[in-house]
Design a protein around this motif. Structure first.
Motif, PDB file in Angstrom:
ATOM      1  N   ARG A  22      13.486 -76.659 -26.818  1.00 34.46           N
ATOM      2  CA  ARG A  22      12.867 -77.270 -25.631  1.00 34.46           C
ATOM      3  C   ARG A  22      13.593 -78.565 -25.253  1.00 34.46           C
ATOM      4  N   TRP A  23      13.897 -79.390 -26.272  1.00 37.74           N
ATOM      5  CA  TRP A  23      14.605 -80.643 -26.021  1.00 37.74           C
ATOM      6  C   TRP A  23      15.989 -80.374 -25.412  1.00 37.74           C
ATOM      7  N   LEU A  24      16.737 -79.421 -25.994  1.00 45.22           N
ATOM      8  CA  LEU A  24      18.087 -79.124 -25.511  1.00 45.22           C
ATOM      9  C   LEU A  24      18.049 -78.586 -24.086  1.00 45.22           C
ATOM     10  N   SER A  25      17.101 -77.704 -23.794  1.00 43.23           N
ATOM     11  CA  SER A  25      16.977 -77.164 -22.437  1.00 43.23           C
ATOM     12  C   SER A  25      16.705 -78.279 -21.435  1.00 43.23           C
ATOM     13  N   ALA A  26      15.817 -79.213 -21.791  1.00 42.67           N
ATOM     14  CA  ALA A  26      15.505 -80.335 -20.902  1.00 42.67           C
ATOM     15  C   ALA A  26      16.729 -81.238 -20.733  1.00 42.67           C
ATOM     16  N   TRP A  27      17.456 -81.481 -21.803  1.00 43.55           N
ATOM     17  CA  TRP A  27      18.655 -82.311 -21.754  1.00 43.55           C
ATOM     18  C   TRP A  27      19.695 -81.696 -20.816  1.00 43.55           C
ATOM     19  N   LEU A  28      19.902 -80.394 -20.953  1.00 48.88           N
ATOM     20  CA  LEU A  28      20.870 -79.707 -20.092  1.00 48.88           C
ATOM     21  C   LEU A  28      20.382 -79.645 -18.645  1.00 48.88           C
ATOM     22  N   ALA A  30      18.569 -81.793 -17.114  1.00 42.12           N
ATOM     23  CA  ALA A  30      18.779 -83.119 -16.525  1.00 42.12           C
ATOM     24  C   ALA A  30      20.239 -83.319 -16.117  1.00 42.12           C
ATOM     25  N   LYS A  31      21.156 -82.762 -16.878  1.00 42.49           N
ATOM     26  CA  LYS A  31      22.579 -82.903 -16.563  1.00 42.49           C
ATOM     27  C   LYS A  31      23.024 -81.965 -15.449  1.00 42.49           C
ATOM     28  N   MET A  32      22.420 -80.768 -15.398  1.00 40.40           N
ATOM     29  CA  MET A  32      22.889 -79.736 -14.472  1.00 40.40           C
ATOM     30  C   MET A  32      22.058 -79.634 -13.203  1.00 40.40           C
ATOM     31  N   GLY A  33      20.785 -79.971 -13.297  1.00 39.63           N
ATOM     32  CA  GLY A  33      19.911 -79.840 -12.147  1.00 39.63           C
ATOM     33  C   GLY A  33      19.566 -78.406 -11.812  1.00 39.63           C
ATOM     34  N   ASN A  34      19.821 -77.488 -12.740  1.00 44.29           N
ATOM     35  CA  ASN A  34      19.558 -76.073 -12.492  1.00 44.29           C
ATOM     36  C   ASN A  34      18.954 -75.472 -13.752  1.00 44.29           C
ATOM     37  N   LYS A  35      17.694 -75.063 -13.668  1.00 47.81           N
ATOM     38  CA  LYS A  35      16.971 -74.578 -14.844  1.00 47.81           C
ATOM     39  C   LYS A  35      17.595 -73.316 -15.434  1.00 47.81           C
ATOM     40  N   ALA A  36      17.981 -72.366 -14.597  1.00 51.10           N
ATOM     41  CA  ALA A  36      18.520 -71.088 -15.097  1.00 51.10           C
ATOM     42  C   ALA A  36      19.837 -71.305 -15.848  1.00 51.10           C
ATOM     43  N   ASP A  37      20.740 -72.091 -15.260  1.00 50.40           N
ATOM     44  CA  ASP A  37      22.013 -72.368 -15.933  1.00 50.40           C
ATOM     45  C   ASP A  37      21.784 -73.154 -17.217  1.00 50.40           C
ATOM     46  N   ALA A  38      20.832 -74.098 -17.185  1.00 48.54           N
ATOM     47  CA  ALA A  38      20.523 -74.891 -18.380  1.00 48.54           C
ATOM     48  C   ALA A  38      19.995 -73.996 -19.494  1.00 48.54           C
ATOM     49  N   LEU A  41      22.924 -72.017 -20.968  1.00 53.78           N
ATOM     50  CA  LEU A  41      23.772 -72.831 -21.843  1.00 53.78           C
ATOM     51  C   LEU A  41      23.055 -73.194 -23.140  1.00 53.78           C
ATOM     52  N   ALA A  42      21.746 -73.381 -23.083  1.00 53.18           N
ATOM     53  CA  ALA A  42      20.995 -73.656 -24.312  1.00 53.18           C
ATOM     54  C   ALA A  42      21.093 -72.458 -25.253  1.00 53.18           C
ATOM     55  N   GLN A  43      20.931 -71.263 -24.709  1.00 51.17           N
ATOM     56  CA  GLN A  43      21.050 -70.055 -25.538  1.00 51.17           C
ATOM     57  C   GLN A  43      22.466 -69.922 -26.088  1.00 51.17           C
ATOM     58  N   ASP A  44      23.455 -70.169 -25.239  1.00 50.92           N
ATOM     59  CA  ASP A  44      24.852 -70.105 -25.694  1.00 50.92           C
ATOM     60  C   ASP A  44      25.111 -71.106 -26.817  1.00 50.92           C
ATOM     61  N   THR A  45      24.486 -72.264 -26.722  1.00 51.66           N
ATOM     62  CA  THR A  45      24.650 -73.282 -27.765  1.00 51.66           C
ATOM     63  C   THR A  45      24.133 -72.767 -29.099  1.00 51.66           C
ATOM     64  N   PHE A  46      22.953 -72.179 -29.106  1.00 54.43           N
ATOM     65  CA  PHE A  46      22.397 -71.685 -30.366  1.00 54.43           C
ATOM     66  C   PHE A  46      23.181 -70.486 -30.907  1.00 54.43           C
ATOM     67  N   ILE A  47      23.711 -69.670 -30.021  1.00 51.24           N
ATOM     68  CA  ILE A  47      24.568 -68.564 -30.469  1.00 51.24           C
ATOM     69  C   ILE A  47      25.825 -69.129 -31.122  1.00 51.24           C
ATOM     70  N   ARG A  48      26.408 -70.161 -30.509  1.00 54.62           N
ATOM     71  CA  ARG A  48      27.596 -70.787 -31.065  1.00 54.62           C
ATOM     72  C   ARG A  48      27.294 -71.370 -32.447  1.00 54.62           C
ATOM     73  N   VAL A  49      26.125 -72.008 -32.599  1.00 53.78           N
ATOM     74  CA  VAL A  49      25.729 -72.584 -33.886  1.00 53.78           C
ATOM     75  C   VAL A  49      25.567 -71.480 -34.925  1.00 53.78           C
ATOM     76  N   LEU A  50      24.942 -70.396 -34.541  1.00 54.83           N
ATOM     77  CA  LEU A  50      24.733 -69.284 -35.467  1.00 54.83           C
ATOM     78  C   LEU A  50      26.057 -68.701 -35.938  1.00 54.83           C
ATOM     79  N   CYS A  51      27.035 -68.654 -35.036  1.00 53.80           N
ATOM     80  CA  CYS A  51      28.343 -68.088 -35.378  1.00 53.80           C
ATOM     81  C   CYS A  51      29.212 -69.055 -36.194  1.00 53.80           C
ATOM     82  N   ALA A  52      28.889 -70.331 -36.171  1.00 60.30           N
ATOM     83  CA  ALA A  52      29.701 -71.339 -36.859  1.00 60.30           C
ATOM     84  C   ALA A  52      29.088 -71.644 -38.222  1.00 60.30           C
ATOM     85  N   HIS A  53      29.238 -70.732 -39.169  1.00 60.46           N
ATOM     86  CA  HIS A  53      28.611 -70.864 -40.483  1.00 60.46           C
ATOM     87  C   HIS A  53      28.938 -72.170 -41.177  1.00 60.46           C
TER      88      HIS A  53
END
Length: 171
Positions: A22-28, A30-38, A41-53
Motif C-alpha cells: 500500500r505504501w509503495l503504491s501510494a509513493w508511486l 504521488a510520483k506518476m499521478g496515474n493509479k493504474a501505472d503506479a 510498477l508496484a507489482q513489477d517491483t515485487f516481482i523484481r524483488v522475488l526474482c532477486a534472491h
C-alpha cells in the motif's frame, strides 16, 4: 518437515508485500499521478524483488528504502520508454503518408529502439548521443564533435566505449 530456503524466501517476500504494498503504491502514485501505472510498477517491483534472491536479505533490513530504490529504477525505465515511444510517434507523424511503415514494422522498430536504449543504459549522455549520431544518423565524427561541443578525440573515445559496451551486452 522443515522449511526450505525457497519457502523462507517466499514467506519473506509475502510479508514484505503485505507490510509495504500500500505504501509503495501510494509513493508511486504521488510520483506518476496515474493509479493504474503506479499499481503496475508496484507489482513489477515485487516481482523484481522475488526474482532477486541474493538481494532479498538486504531488502528486509530496510524494506522501504530498498523498495523505493527498485521502484525508482523501474519508474525511470518507464519514463524512458514513454519518451522513446513519444519521439518515435512524432517521427511517424512527420513522415509522408506513403512512407509510413506497416503496423507490424512499426512495432518491430519500436521494440528495436527500446532494446538499443536498454543496451546503451549505463553509458553517459554524451557517449550515447555520439554513438547514436555515428551509427544511426551516420554523421561524420567531426560534425558530432561540433554538435556535442567536444573534441574529435572525445567523439572517437565515446563511440569506441559504446561499441565495447554493446559488444559486452551481446549473448
Amino acid at each position: 518437515m522443515g522449511m526450505t530456503e525457497a519457502d523462507a524466501l517466499a514467506q519473506d517476500v509475502a510479508m514484505l508485500y503485505q507490510n509495504n504494498h500500500r505504501w509503495l503504491s501510494a509513493w508511486l502514485r504521488a510520483k506518476m499521478g496515474n493509479k493504474a501505472d503506479a499499481e503496475d510498477l508496484a507489482q513489477d517491483t515485487f516481482i523484481r524483488v522475488l526474482c532477486a534472491h541474493t538481494s532479498t536479505q538486504m531488502a528486509l533490513r530496510e524494506p522501504r528504502a530498498y523498495l523505493a530504490t527498485v521502484a525508482g529504477r523501474l519508474l525511470a525505465n518507464f519514463y524512458r520508454r514513454q519518451s522513446i515511444e513519444r519521439t518515435y510517434l512524432e517521427v511517424l507523424a512527420n513522415m509522408p503518408q506513403s512512407e509510413i511503415p506497416s503496423l507490424e514494422t512499426q512495432a518491430l522498430m519500436k521494440e528495436a529502439l527500446l532494446e538499443i536504449d536498454q543496451m546503451l543504459d549505463g553509458l553517459g549522455h554524451k557517449v550515447k548521443q555520439a554513438f547514436v549520431m555515428a551509427q544511426f544518423e551516420e554523421l561524420p565524427y567531426a560534425e558530432i564533435a561540433e554538435r556535442l561541443g567536444v573534441s574529435l578525440r572525445s567523439v572517437k573515445n565515446y563511440v569506441a566505449r559504446a561499441m565495447v559496451h554493446c559488444s559486452a551486452m551481446l549473448p
